[in-house]
Design a protein around this motif. Structure first.
Motif, mmCIF file in Angstrom:
data_model
loop_
_atom_site.group_PDB
_atom_site.id
_atom_site.type_symbol
_atom_site.label_atom_id
_atom_site.label_comp_id
_atom_site.label_asym_id
_atom_site.label_seq_id
_atom_site.Cartn_x
_atom_site.Cartn_y
_atom_site.Cartn_z
ATOM 1 N N ASN A 1 0.976 -1.193 -0.102
ATOM 2 C CA ASN A 1 -0.027 -0.017 0.037
ATOM 3 C C ASN A 1 0.803 1.170 0.049
ATOM 4 O O ASN A 1 1.545 1.251 1.009
ATOM 5 N N PHE B 1 -6.049 1.125 6.148
ATOM 6 C CA PHE B 1 -6.616 0.821 7.619
ATOM 7 C C PHE B 1 -5.603 0.096 8.345
ATOM 8 O O PHE B 1 -5.577 0.395 9.515
ATOM 9 N N ARG C 1 -10.628 1.591 2.633
ATOM 10 C CA ARG C 1 -10.967 1.298 4.110
ATOM 11 C C ARG C 1 -12.431 2.096 3.863
ATOM 12 O O ARG C 1 -12.710 3.068 3.593
ATOM 13 N N ILE D 1 -11.570 -3.229 -7.392
ATOM 14 C CA ILE D 1 -12.604 -3.480 -6.474
ATOM 15 C C ILE D 1 -13.896 -3.251 -6.818
ATOM 16 O O ILE D 1 -14.688 -3.581 -6.361
ATOM 17 N N MET E 1 -14.094 -8.046 -8.197
ATOM 18 C CA MET E 1 -14.621 -8.096 -6.625
ATOM 19 C C MET E 1 -15.973 -7.548 -6.330
ATOM 20 O O MET E 1 -16.185 -6.430 -6.922
ATOM 21 N N ASP F 1 -13.695 -12.592 -6.655
ATOM 22 C CA ASP F 1 -13.460 -12.174 -4.949
ATOM 23 C C ASP F 1 -14.564 -11.740 -4.470
ATOM 24 O O ASP F 1 -15.199 -10.769 -4.873
ATOM 25 N N PHE G 1 -16.287 -5.474 2.256
ATOM 26 C CA PHE G 1 -16.735 -4.134 1.271
ATOM 27 C C PHE G 1 -18.384 -4.400 1.358
ATOM 28 O O PHE G 1 -18.760 -4.877 0.499
ATOM 29 N N LYS H 1 -8.662 -7.927 8.610
ATOM 30 C CA LYS H 1 -9.786 -7.209 8.420
ATOM 31 C C LYS H 1 -10.874 -6.993 9.704
ATOM 32 O O LYS H 1 -10.544 -7.752 10.689
ATOM 33 N N HIS I 1 -1.234 -9.171 4.121
ATOM 34 C CA HIS I 1 -0.109 -8.453 4.640
ATOM 35 C C HIS I 1 1.025 -9.049 5.329
ATOM 36 O O HIS I 1 2.303 -8.884 5.006
HETATM 37 N N1 HH2 Z 1 -9.033 -5.479 0.294
HETATM 38 C C1 HH2 Z 1 -8.535 -4.438 0.069
HETATM 39 C C2 HH2 Z 1 -8.026 -3.455 -0.817
HETATM 40 N N2 HH2 Z 1 -7.997 -4.212 -2.125
HETATM 41 N N3 HH2 Z 1 -8.807 -6.201 -3.350
HETATM 42 C C3 HH2 Z 1 -9.361 -7.224 -3.296
HETATM 43 N N4 HH2 Z 1 -9.325 -7.800 -4.518
HETATM 44 N N5 HH2 Z 1 -9.727 -7.790 -2.262
HETATM 45 C C4 HH2 Z 1 -9.731 -7.406 -1.115
HETATM 46 O O1 HH2 Z 1 -10.152 -8.100 -0.113
HETATM 47 C C5 HH2 Z 1 -9.319 -6.220 -0.812
HETATM 48 C C6 HH2 Z 1 -8.775 -5.509 -2.104
HETATM 49 C C7 HH2 Z 1 -8.450 -3.522 1.612
HETATM 50 O O2 HH2 Z 1 -7.154 -3.838 2.299
HETATM 51 P P1 HH2 Z 1 -5.830 -2.806 2.326
HETATM 52 O O3 HH2 Z 1 -5.395 -2.793 1.176
HETATM 53 O O4 HH2 Z 1 -5.185 -3.500 3.287
HETATM 54 O O5 HH2 Z 1 -6.507 -1.574 2.865
HETATM 55 P P2 HH2 Z 1 -6.819 -0.386 2.212
HETATM 56 O O6 HH2 Z 1 -8.048 -0.544 1.205
HETATM 57 O O7 HH2 Z 1 -7.162 0.632 3.505
HETATM 58 O O8 HH2 Z 1 -5.338 0.337 1.465
#
Ligand code: HH2
Length: 279
Positions: free
Chosen positions: A23, A29, A64, A117, A140, A186, A191, A222, A259
């Protein structure tokens, strides 16, 4: 089972693939701000590869709950130096974006997967970009938008609705020229889902797996894990993530977005053996 991602034919039969999360955001988050500078994010990506990541997912926009979209130029300036810096690091790269222009530049710089997403609902030009590049595409499920998705999510049957949605988005993707062999699905843990919705998706994940394409799961750190453990913070959710990864693999998921790569590679190897995969 092969997932065709640009020039990479990824074998998903032998073992579960671990997609490490990079990230490049000030506000994610669980790791927001830690890798916000390009050089930090590149070093983090290299570390995840050493720890056993099979893929890296590079994202410049936090999704997030409550987050706001990021402008194109800002997202490009976050993501592109990191894609360029990791392009020859040894694993296929995914770009976590909803924007066609970010995907286009990332694919041109060597990325092989578009992780969207919005499942191609966000930017009408994204499907053509992915099709032209022969990229892998992650579709997703999300109810609502990050800004408001956790306000009051409701379904009659969350599992049936997620499956119907993903089947429809797969048809849209194929109609736009994206090969079936390049698509992964996904259910979008967290979400627009309550704790009960998330749990139902785990319990009945085999129904989504039965649709055919490889299933990717993103349970890493999560909120549902924190909730099940009395409000534990994101940095205390690694064991809960391990349980969710194991359940995902036993139900047939092929890719996990993670992560804590070192730990979850170990978990995935044991879960793969329990599931009868040979490695
Ligand atoms: N979850 C996040 C972001 N992207 N993409 C897919 N395909 N599936 C997921 O479950 C998914 C995703 C959220 O997690 P993270 O990247 O750690 O957090 P943030 O969106 O706050 O950067």
């Amino acid at each position: 089972m092969i997932w065709q991602c640009g020039p990479h034919a990824l074998d998903l039969s032998r073992r579960t693939l671990v997609m490490g999360i990079v990230n490049v955001t000030p506000d994610s988050f669980s790791d927001g701000g830690r890798y916000a500078q390009a050089d930090q994010a590149i070093a983090h990506g290299r570390r995840l590869i050493e720890e056993g990541a099979d893929l890296l997912d590079i994202g410049g926009e936090s999704t997030r709950p409550g987050s706001d979209p990021v402008a194109l130029e800002e997202e490009l300036s976050r993501v592109m130096p990191v894609v360029e810096g990791l392009a020859t690091a040894g694993v296929p790269l995914s770009v976590d974006t909803t924007k066609a222009e970010v995907a286009r530049q990332a694919l041109a710089a060597g990325a092989a997967i578009v992780n969207d997403i919005t499942a191609l609902r966000g930017d009408p030009a994204l499907a053509a970009v992915a099709a032209r590049g022969g990229a892998g595409v992650v579709l997703m499920h999300m109810l609502g938008r990050p800004r408001d998705m956790q306000a009051d999510p409701r379904y009659d049957d969350v599992v049936a609705e997620v499956i119907a949605f993903l089947a429809e988005r797969m048809a849209v993707a194929e109609a736009a020229g994206i090969a079936r062999a390049s698509i992964a699905l996904d259910p979008g843990i967290g979400f627009g889902k309550t704790l009960e919705h998330n749990l139902a998706l785990f319990r009945r994940l085999s129904e989504l797996v039965a649709l055919g394409p490889p299933v990717l799961m993103g349970p890493s750190r999560k909120g549902f894990i924190g909730r099940l453990l009395g409000g534990l913070s994101a940095d205390q959710r690694v064991e809960g993530t391990a349980a969710a990864v194991t359940a995902s693999i036993l139900a047939g998921a092929r890719i996990v977005r993670i992560h804590d790569v070192r730990e979850m590679v170990r978990v995935a190897r044991v879960a793969d053996a329990l599931a009868g995969k040979t490695n």
